[in-house]
Write a protein that holds these residues in place. Structure first.
Motif, mmCIF file in Angstrom:
data_model
loop_
_atom_site.group_PDB
_atom_site.id
_atom_site.type_symbol
_atom_site.label_atom_id
_atom_site.label_comp_id
_atom_site.label_asym_id
_atom_site.label_seq_id
_atom_site.Cartn_x
_atom_site.Cartn_y
_atom_site.Cartn_z
ATOM 1 N N MET A 1 0.851 -1.190 0.000
ATOM 2 C CA MET A 1 0.000 0.000 0.000
ATOM 3 C C MET A 1 0.890 1.244 0.000
ATOM 4 S SD MET A 1 -1.272 -0.482 3.973
ATOM 5 C CE MET A 1 -1.233 -2.295 3.877
ATOM 6 N N PRO A 2 0.334 2.421 -0.258
ATOM 7 C CA PRO A 2 1.153 3.633 -0.179
ATOM 8 C C PRO A 2 1.738 3.802 1.218
ATOM 9 C CG PRO A 2 -0.937 4.088 -1.270
ATOM 10 C CD PRO A 2 -1.045 2.698 -0.712
ATOM 11 N N PHE A 3 3.005 4.188 1.281
ATOM 12 C CA PHE A 3 3.646 4.334 2.585
ATOM 13 C C PHE A 3 2.915 5.359 3.450
ATOM 14 C CE2 PHE A 3 6.760 5.753 5.683
ATOM 15 C CZ PHE A 3 7.334 4.557 6.094
ATOM 16 N N ALA A 4 2.302 6.356 2.824
ATOM 17 C CA ALA A 4 1.588 7.394 3.574
ATOM 18 C C ALA A 4 0.407 6.848 4.372
ATOM 19 C CB ALA A 4 1.109 8.494 2.623
ATOM 20 N N THR A 5 0.057 5.589 4.154
ATOM 21 C CA THR A 5 -1.001 4.965 4.954
ATOM 22 C C THR A 5 -0.656 5.018 6.438
ATOM 23 O OG1 THR A 5 -1.508 3.487 3.101
ATOM 24 C CG2 THR A 5 -2.364 2.843 5.248
ATOM 25 N N VAL A 6 0.622 5.160 6.771
ATOM 26 C CA VAL A 6 1.002 5.206 8.186
ATOM 27 C C VAL A 6 0.345 6.381 8.912
ATOM 28 C CG1 VAL A 6 3.181 3.989 7.854
ATOM 29 C CG2 VAL A 6 3.136 6.508 7.722
ATOM 30 N N THR A 7 -0.020 7.444 8.185
ATOM 31 C CA THR A 7 -0.672 8.573 8.851
ATOM 32 C C THR A 7 -2.080 8.197 9.300
ATOM 33 O OG1 THR A 7 -1.452 9.491 6.740
ATOM 34 C CG2 THR A 7 0.676 10.257 7.558
ATOM 35 N N ARG A 8 -2.758 7.331 8.556
ATOM 36 C CA ARG A 8 -4.077 6.842 8.968
ATOM 37 C C ARG A 8 -3.946 5.950 10.196
ATOM 38 N NH1 ARG A 8 -7.431 4.019 6.153
ATOM 39 N NH2 ARG A 8 -9.154 5.454 6.332
ATOM 40 N N LEU A 9 -2.890 5.158 10.220
ATOM 41 C CA LEU A 9 -2.664 4.290 11.374
ATOM 42 C C LEU A 9 -2.296 5.120 12.601
ATOM 43 C CD1 LEU A 9 -0.655 1.404 9.651
ATOM 44 C CD2 LEU A 9 -3.139 1.729 9.827
ATOM 45 N N ASP B 1 9.116 -1.725 -3.207
ATOM 46 C CA ASP B 1 9.704 -0.802 -4.179
ATOM 47 C C ASP B 1 10.382 0.394 -3.517
ATOM 48 O OD1 ASP B 1 7.520 0.606 -3.279
ATOM 49 O OD2 ASP B 1 6.474 0.627 -5.207
ATOM 50 N N MET B 2 10.446 0.436 -2.192
ATOM 51 C CA MET B 2 11.123 1.529 -1.492
ATOM 52 C C MET B 2 12.410 1.024 -0.866
ATOM 53 S SD MET B 2 8.069 3.597 0.474
ATOM 54 C CE MET B 2 9.208 4.810 1.180
ATOM 55 N N SER B 3 13.471 1.791 -1.033
ATOM 56 C CA SER B 3 14.737 1.442 -0.392
ATOM 57 C C SER B 3 14.667 1.766 1.093
ATOM 58 C CB SER B 3 15.888 2.218 -1.035
ATOM 59 O OG SER B 3 15.797 3.598 -0.688
ATOM 60 N N LEU B 4 15.610 1.239 1.849
ATOM 61 C CA LEU B 4 15.659 1.523 3.281
ATOM 62 C C LEU B 4 15.869 3.016 3.531
ATOM 63 C CD1 LEU B 4 15.495 0.074 6.013
ATOM 64 C CD2 LEU B 4 17.984 -0.183 5.927
ATOM 65 N N THR B 5 16.674 3.659 2.690
ATOM 66 C CA THR B 5 16.897 5.100 2.824
ATOM 67 C C THR B 5 15.602 5.880 2.616
ATOM 68 O OG1 THR B 5 19.194 4.912 2.086
ATOM 69 C CG2 THR B 5 18.158 7.076 1.898
ATOM 70 N N ASP B 6 14.829 5.496 1.589
ATOM 71 C CA ASP B 6 13.551 6.160 1.329
ATOM 72 C C ASP B 6 12.573 5.948 2.486
ATOM 73 O OD1 ASP B 6 14.475 7.041 -1.102
ATOM 74 O OD2 ASP B 6 13.590 5.387 -2.237
ATOM 75 N N ILE B 7 12.572 4.753 3.037
ATOM 76 C CA ILE B 7 11.672 4.448 4.152
ATOM 77 C C ILE B 7 12.011 5.319 5.356
ATOM 78 C CG2 ILE B 7 11.115 2.659 5.856
ATOM 79 C CD1 ILE B 7 11.466 0.662 3.417
ATOM 80 N N THR C 1 13.488 8.222 5.314
ATOM 81 C CA THR C 1 13.142 9.611 4.993
ATOM 82 C C THR C 1 11.653 9.860 5.168
ATOM 83 O OG1 THR C 1 14.972 9.787 3.418
ATOM 84 C CG2 THR C 1 13.164 11.360 3.185
ATOM 85 N N GLU C 2 10.843 8.965 4.646
ATOM 86 C CA GLU C 2 9.391 9.129 4.748
ATOM 87 C C GLU C 2 8.896 8.956 6.174
ATOM 88 O OE1 GLU C 2 6.864 9.927 2.060
ATOM 89 O OE2 GLU C 2 8.839 10.871 1.962
ATOM 90 N N ALA C 3 9.491 8.045 6.914
ATOM 91 C CA ALA C 3 9.094 7.845 8.312
ATOM 92 C C ALA C 3 9.385 9.097 9.133
ATOM 93 C CB ALA C 3 9.816 6.643 8.900
ATOM 94 N N THR C 4 10.525 9.716 8.891
ATOM 95 C CA THR C 4 10.864 10.960 9.587
ATOM 96 C C THR C 4 9.870 12.067 9.256
ATOM 97 O OG1 THR C 4 13.214 10.394 9.612
ATOM 98 C CG2 THR C 4 12.648 12.721 9.873
ATOM 99 N N ARG C 5 9.436 12.124 8.015
ATOM 100 C CA ARG C 5 8.512 13.169 7.572
ATOM 101 C C ARG C 5 7.097 12.935 8.090
ATOM 102 N NH1 ARG C 5 5.084 14.262 3.168
ATOM 103 N NH2 ARG C 5 5.440 12.198 2.261
ATOM 104 N N LEU C 6 6.624 11.704 8.014
ATOM 105 C CA LEU C 6 5.229 11.406 8.326
ATOM 106 C C LEU C 6 4.992 11.001 9.785
ATOM 107 C CD1 LEU C 6 4.398 9.354 5.119
ATOM 108 C CD2 LEU C 6 3.795 11.740 5.584
#
Length: 202
Positions: free
Chosen positions: A102-110, A169-175, A177-182
């Protein structure tokens, strides 16, 4: 061979569960949501820890098998990206090898569905290679061989149905980065066997 990379980390996840439930909700018990529950192995472990568990998966086939195994969770066929989640409701939300579906941004719903003091625990998969992955190859082969031999000696039945999978499809670096942002304040830890652990506390 029946060695399961996700099951291997169940104990690690159980050690990250909140130590106490919300204040004033003792009579209701602690509530958990397991996203992408598959056949329900981790959801049943949460039930065994005293949680009231809602377990969601988009596959009707694996939900049917999970329900046949029983064990206490409330199973429901659902796509979490299109399902209304109660705000501030859950003491723990777990997501094992399913976030990359699913889109990584789903973490904001969680995050919004977590009760104060609640924890989001993601055991995820990442794309690409890292130096640690070189160590994972022989470790994985040894673990699979050990489980295979032990199961043959015990005469264990074949492994249960596996839910559909797809490569991340996301690298560990991308994960990270997105976790820090979201999820400000979250932590992402690389694990052996091509997995990472994301933890976030509300």
């Amino acid at each position: 061979m029946p060695f399961d990379h996700n099951d291997h980390y169940h104990r690690l996840l159980l050690r990250r569960l909140p130590k106490e439930g919300r204040k004033g909700t003792r009579e209701e018990g602690r509530r958990a949501l397991d996203i992408g529950c598959g056949t329900g192995r981790f959801a049943r472990r949460l039930t065994g820890r005293g949680y009231e568990v809602d377990a969601l998966d988009p596959s009707a086939e694996v939900i049917a098998e999970a329900e046949a195994m029983g064990g206490g969770p409330r199973y429901r066929r659902a796509d979490v990206t299109a399902t209304d989640l109660p705000e501030g409701h859950y003491d723990v939300i777990t997501c094992l090898a399913s976030l990359h579906h699913m889109p990584f941004a789903t973490v904001t719903r969680l995050r919004a569905a977590l009760a104060p003091g609640g924890a989001l625990l993601v055991l995820g998969c990442y794309a690409g290679r890292t130096p640690l992955d070189l160590v994972a190859v022989p470790a994985n082969a040894a673990a699979r061989a050990a489980v295979h031999v032990a199961d043959r000696l015990r005469g264990s039945p074949p492994p249960p149905l596996r839910p559909p999978v797809r490569p991340p499809d996301m690298s560990l670096t991308d994960i990270r980065t997105e976790a820090t942002r979201l999820l400000p304040g979250s932590q992402v830890r690389q694990l052996l066997l091509w997995r990472y652990l994301l933890t976030y506390n509300a």
